[in-house]
Design an enzyme around this catalytic site. Sequence first.
Site, short mmCIF file in Angstrom:
data_model
loop_
_atom_site.label_atom_id
_atom_site.label_comp_id
_atom_site.label_asym_id
_atom_site.label_seq_id
_atom_site.Cartn_x
_atom_site.Cartn_y
_atom_site.Cartn_z
N SER A 141 0.85 -1.19 0.00
CA SER A 141 0.00 0.00 0.00
C SER A 141 0.89 1.24 0.00
CB SER A 141 -0.87 0.02 1.26
OG SER A 141 -1.42 1.32 1.44
N TYR A 154 -1.93 -0.58 9.79
CA TYR A 154 -1.99 -0.91 8.36
C TYR A 154 -0.69 -0.48 7.67
CZ TYR A 154 -3.88 -1.09 3.58
OH TYR A 154 -4.09 -1.36 2.25
#
Length: 248
Positions: A141, A154
């Site tokens: 990501s 995350y």
Amino acid sequence: MFTADQTILVTGASSGIGRAIALECIARGARVLACGRNAQRLEQARQAACAPERWTSIQRDFLTDMKDIPHWVRGLAREHGKLWGLAHAAGEGLMDCLQVYGLERARRHFDINFHVPLLLAQGFCDRRASARGGALLFVASASAVFPEKGHLLYGAAKAALAAAAKSISQEVAPRGVRVHCLSPGIVDTPMEAAAEASMGAEYRQNQLQGYPLGFGRPEDVAVMAAFLLSGQAAWITGQNFVLAGGRY
Ligand SMILES: NC(=O)c1ccc[n+]([C@@H]2O[C@H](COP(=O)([O-])OP(=O)(O)OC[C@H]3O[C@@H](n4cnc5c(N)ncnc54)[C@H](OP(=O)(O)O)[C@@H]3O)[C@@H](O)[C@H]2O)c1
């Protein structure tokens, strides 16, 4: 780009980015072992493929019996022939911050977004499981490279994954296996829709302002993934590509 004897294991193939990667690899000539938890969504994706006969659906929840994952990947290679590629897109999103940090949730999150990919890679990089010249691709990501408020666990798990990918690329290069990391910014998928639902109506508009080319579509990530998995990217390894429509 691929031939029908090049088999690619795609995780997260029932939804969003993984689904698009599986469909793109099929469209480019590969055979795909398409893994997800939800049988109905896998079947819908299979029916959307231009050559459904090259799509094999496989159901597995990676958080169940995690230790068996490397063995499971080797078993797939025994059953279907050596794998050319592994594209790992299965994962979970999480909006959090230090104030709500808790060990139990952190461990679960690192299980799905860090340990599971490494266990899959361990199985794939076994010389009994993967073909020379093939490739491993992790979907990380943009938060791995540009962590923002709200992406505590995350971003950290994806950054750890990107770092691990670089290390693995050096470990397996002598075997002729390449390792890639794709780090997308916001892509319109069910995961993003869930984030928007939890953050309120203004979230999407605020985020959109930072994207000169708008949010991505799963297909935008899939074309890059297919290229990196293919032999056309034979001299590329150990890189983490940020795809974010000009955001960073
Ligand atoms: N969308 C974005 O903006 C964005 C941006 C950057 C990175 N990413 C990353 O891209 C990847 C795909 O995200 P997405 O947006 O395409 O999400 P998505 O549409 O929600 O798809 C997630 C996929 O992961 C699978 N999955 C989740 N937990 C699993 C588990 N425990 N075992 C097996 N499969 C599991 C799901 O399977 P079922 O559907 O069968 O349950 C589904 O196929 C993720 O790693 C995510 O972090 C997404």
